[in-house]
Write a protein that holds these residues in place. Structure first.
Motif, PDB file in Angstrom:
ATOM      1  N   HIS A 279       8.320   9.282  22.312  1.00  0.00           N
ATOM      2  CA  HIS A 279       7.325   8.123  22.885  1.00  0.00           C
ATOM      3  C   HIS A 279       6.113   8.072  22.131  1.00  0.00           C
ATOM      4  O   HIS A 279       5.758   9.269  21.629  1.00  0.00           O
ATOM      5  CB  HIS A 279       6.974   8.212  24.291  1.00  0.00           C
ATOM      6  N   MET A 280       5.365   7.121  21.756  1.00  0.00           N
ATOM      7  CA  MET A 280       3.947   6.787  21.448  1.00  0.00           C
ATOM      8  C   MET A 280       2.993   6.974  22.272  1.00  0.00           C
ATOM      9  O   MET A 280       3.178   6.314  23.336  1.00  0.00           O
ATOM     10  CB  MET A 280       4.047   5.573  20.465  1.00  0.00           C
ATOM     11  N   SER A 281       2.028   7.327  21.829  1.00  0.00           N
ATOM     12  CA  SER A 281       0.519   7.043  22.672  1.00  0.00           C
ATOM     13  C   SER A 281       0.257   5.819  22.319  1.00  0.00           C
ATOM     14  O   SER A 281       0.530   5.107  21.285  1.00  0.00           O
ATOM     15  CB  SER A 281      -0.439   8.256  22.312  1.00  0.00           C
ATOM     16  N   ALA A 282      -0.917   5.526  23.236  1.00  0.00           N
ATOM     17  CA  ALA A 282      -1.394   4.097  22.870  1.00  0.00           C
ATOM     18  C   ALA A 282      -2.140   4.110  21.586  1.00  0.00           C
ATOM     19  O   ALA A 282      -2.451   3.111  21.132  1.00  0.00           O
ATOM     20  CB  ALA A 282      -2.225   3.857  24.206  1.00  0.00           C
ATOM     21  N   ARG A 283      -2.791   5.312  21.250  1.00  0.00           N
ATOM     22  CA  ARG A 283      -3.575   5.278  20.117  1.00  0.00           C
ATOM     23  C   ARG A 283      -2.557   5.255  18.884  1.00  0.00           C
ATOM     24  O   ARG A 283      -2.824   4.391  18.101  1.00  0.00           O
ATOM     25  CB  ARG A 283      -4.211   6.832  20.042  1.00  0.00           C
ATOM     26  N   GLU A 284      -1.281   5.737  19.042  1.00  0.00           N
ATOM     27  CA  GLU A 284      -0.510   5.560  17.965  1.00  0.00           C
ATOM     28  C   GLU A 284      -0.052   4.175  17.819  1.00  0.00           C
ATOM     29  O   GLU A 284       0.249   3.398  16.644  1.00  0.00           O
ATOM     30  CB  GLU A 284       0.659   6.589  18.086  1.00  0.00           C
ATOM     31  N   CYS A 285       0.140   3.427  18.969  1.00  0.00           N
ATOM     32  CA  CYS A 285       0.378   1.851  19.044  1.00  0.00           C
ATOM     33  C   CYS A 285      -0.591   1.157  18.342  1.00  0.00           C
ATOM     34  O   CYS A 285      -0.217   0.185  17.513  1.00  0.00           O
ATOM     35  CB  CYS A 285       0.671   1.433  20.505  1.00  0.00           C
ATOM     36  N   GLY A 286      -1.629   1.529  18.473  1.00  0.00           N
ATOM     37  CA  GLY A 286      -2.976   0.742  18.149  1.00  0.00           C
ATOM     38  C   GLY A 286      -2.829   1.051  16.493  1.00  0.00           C
ATOM     39  O   GLY A 286      -3.053   0.194  15.376  1.00  0.00           O
ATOM     40  N   ALA A 287      -2.593   2.310  16.027  1.00  0.00           N
ATOM     41  CA  ALA A 287      -2.720   2.744  14.429  1.00  0.00           C
ATOM     42  C   ALA A 287      -1.347   2.052  13.996  1.00  0.00           C
ATOM     43  O   ALA A 287      -1.483   1.466  12.734  1.00  0.00           O
ATOM     44  CB  ALA A 287      -2.296   4.298  14.426  1.00  0.00           C
ATOM     45  N   LEU A 288      -0.390   1.769  14.590  1.00  0.00           N
ATOM     46  CA  LEU A 288       0.665   0.917  14.037  1.00  0.00           C
ATOM     47  C   LEU A 288       0.582  -0.265  13.766  1.00  0.00           C
ATOM     48  O   LEU A 288       0.793  -0.859  12.719  1.00  0.00           O
ATOM     49  CB  LEU A 288       2.142   1.110  15.089  1.00  0.00           C
ATOM     50  N   ALA A 289      -0.213  -0.822  14.657  1.00  0.00           N
ATOM     51  CA  ALA A 289      -0.591  -2.384  14.635  1.00  0.00           C
ATOM     52  C   ALA A 289      -1.509  -2.429  13.566  1.00  0.00           C
ATOM     53  O   ALA A 289      -1.627  -3.603  12.731  1.00  0.00           O
ATOM     54  CB  ALA A 289      -1.223  -2.839  16.053  1.00  0.00           C
ATOM     55  N   GLU A 290      -2.464  -1.544  13.353  1.00  0.00           N
ATOM     56  CA  GLU A 290      -3.447  -1.907  12.307  1.00  0.00           C
ATOM     57  C   GLU A 290      -2.885  -1.441  10.969  1.00  0.00           C
ATOM     58  O   GLU A 290      -3.074  -2.356   9.958  1.00  0.00           O
ATOM     59  CB  GLU A 290      -4.468  -0.656  12.464  1.00  0.00           C
ATOM     60  N   GLN A 291      -2.080  -0.419  10.810  1.00  0.00           N
ATOM     61  CA  GLN A 291      -1.537  -0.233   9.473  1.00  0.00           C
ATOM     62  C   GLN A 291      -0.509  -1.399   9.007  1.00  0.00           C
ATOM     63  O   GLN A 291      -0.278  -1.757   7.821  1.00  0.00           O
ATOM     64  CB  GLN A 291      -0.959   1.211   9.459  1.00  0.00           C
ATOM     65  N   ALA A 292       0.233  -1.983  10.090  1.00  0.00           N
ATOM     66  CA  ALA A 292       1.363  -3.058   9.750  1.00  0.00           C
ATOM     67  C   ALA A 292       0.741  -4.469   9.660  1.00  0.00           C
ATOM     68  O   ALA A 292       1.207  -5.422   9.196  1.00  0.00           O
ATOM     69  CB  ALA A 292       2.315  -3.060  10.923  1.00  0.00           C
ATOM     70  N   ILE A 293      -0.700  -4.384  10.149  1.00  0.00           N
ATOM     71  CA  ILE A 293      -1.706  -5.656   9.896  1.00  0.00           C
ATOM     72  C   ILE A 293      -0.895  -6.867  10.652  1.00  0.00           C
ATOM     73  O   ILE A 293      -0.709  -7.829  10.042  1.00  0.00           O
ATOM     74  CB  ILE A 293      -1.671  -6.042   8.271  1.00  0.00           C
ATOM     75  N   VAL A 294      -0.611  -6.547  12.100  1.00  0.00           N
ATOM     76  CA  VAL A 294       0.002  -7.644  12.831  1.00  0.00           C
ATOM     77  C   VAL A 294      -1.046  -8.737  13.451  1.00  0.00           C
ATOM     78  O   VAL A 294      -2.306  -8.410  13.275  1.00  0.00           O
ATOM     79  CB  VAL A 294       0.805  -6.861  13.849  1.00  0.00           C
ATOM     80  N   GLY A 295      -0.440  -9.606  13.944  1.00  0.00           N
ATOM     81  CA  GLY A 295      -1.353 -10.547  14.393  1.00  0.00           C
ATOM     82  C   GLY A 295      -1.851 -10.120  15.795  1.00  0.00           C
ATOM     83  O   GLY A 295      -3.080 -10.173  15.943  1.00  0.00           O
ATOM     84  N   LYS A 296      -0.977  -9.777  16.701  1.00  0.00           N
ATOM     85  CA  LYS A 296      -1.166  -9.262  17.987  1.00  0.00           C
ATOM     86  C   LYS A 296      -0.550  -8.096  18.422  1.00  0.00           C
ATOM     87  O   LYS A 296       0.417  -8.197  18.319  1.00  0.00           O
ATOM     88  CB  LYS A 296      -0.986 -10.660  19.137  1.00  0.00           C
ATOM     89  N   LEU A 297      -1.276  -7.399  19.185  1.00  0.00           N
ATOM     90  CA  LEU A 297      -0.528  -6.345  19.767  1.00  0.00           C
ATOM     91  C   LEU A 297      -0.503  -6.372  21.134  1.00  0.00           C
ATOM     92  O   LEU A 297      -1.274  -6.546  22.022  1.00  0.00           O
ATOM     93  CB  LEU A 297      -1.429  -4.991  19.454  1.00  0.00           C
TER      94      LEU A 297
END
Ligand SMILES: [Zn+2]
Length: 246
Positions: free
Chosen positions: A191-209
């Motif tokens: 599983h991912m931590s919430a920090r990793e979720c944020g990092a994934l969103a940031e690196q993938a340049i998504v609109g909303k997390l």
């Protein structure tokens, strides 16, 4: 494409809550993504489970917290089919573990389709593509696109660099945040931590997390703060009833 969160808790639902389950609506068709405990009850707030109005169910993987209510949804769909032209309910899921997969079929009520990382299909005007995540059971993240808009749902996964490309530029990233970085503890490979979720969103340049797969007790303030520290875009926590037009 409309996303409605039916349930978002794991490994069990809180009082009046439900496990992972997401209703997708597009062009008048309804599709269910994962079907955890309590999802059929929540689904009833939006459509009659025995009304034959579900086009398909897509399961990320066969851990019970993600598919247990499918075993109950089968009965509702059996009623939908009685004396009508309603076809069997299409279910897309991995074919392993075999013991879990074996409990899914029920009379002629379901039509089962196997997904893997090569699966790519259209349902109700939405296209579906899959990526095998890092999880103890084979699990597939799914990317859903319709009319130029995109939703990526990770299912369950540990951090995986390749998810960045899979989720790239998604309008909405729905990602499992079981743990804070500190309490990820014994399950760093699943599983991912919430920090990793944020990092994934940031690196993938998504609109909303949107953080989901949340603990059934306690508040999610820490998870949210950790994800927000790593992602500069809009970040929120899922809840039953959250509705989003993509
Ligand atoms: Zn799982």
């Amino acid at each position: 494409m409309k996303l409605t969160v039916l349930g978002c808790h794991s490994p069990y639902p809180p009082v009046d809550g439900a496990g992972p389950g997401y209703l997708l609506t597009h062009a008048g068709a309804n599709l269910l993504l994962d079907c955890g405990s309590g999802v059929v009850s929540k689904l009833g707030q939006y459509l009659d489970p025995k009304g034959g109005k579900l086009a398909a169910v897509v399961l990320s993987h066969l851990h019970a917290d993600h598919f247990s209510d499918l075993l109950v949804l089968r009965y509702a769909h059996m009623l939908a089919m009685q004396g009508t032209q309603v076809p069997p309910l299409a279910v897309y899921c991995p074919d392993v573990p075999e013991t879990e997969r074996a409990v899914i079929p029920f009379r002629d009520v379901l039509s089962l389709h196997t997904i893997d990382e090569r699966s790519h299909f259209s349902l109700a005007g939405m296209t579906f593509a899959f990526y095998r995540t890092k999880h103890i059971y084979p699990c597939y993240a799914v990317r859903i696109e319709a009319e130029g808009r995109s939703l990526v749902y990770t299912g369950d996964t540990a951090w995986d660099d390749n998810l960045v490309e899979f989720a790239a530029l998604a309008d909405v990233l729905l990602v499992e945040a079981c743990f804070t970085e500190q309490n990820k503890g014994e399950n760093p490979a699943q599983h991912m931590s919430a920090r990793e979720c944020g990092a994934l969103a940031e690196q993938a340049i998504v609109g909303k997390l949107i953080l989901t797969h949340l603990p059934p007790v306690g508040d999610c303030a820490e998870l949210l703060a950790e994800a927000r520290a790593a992602f500069s875009g809009e970040t929120s926590v899922a809840f039953s009833g959250l509705c989003l037009e993509l």
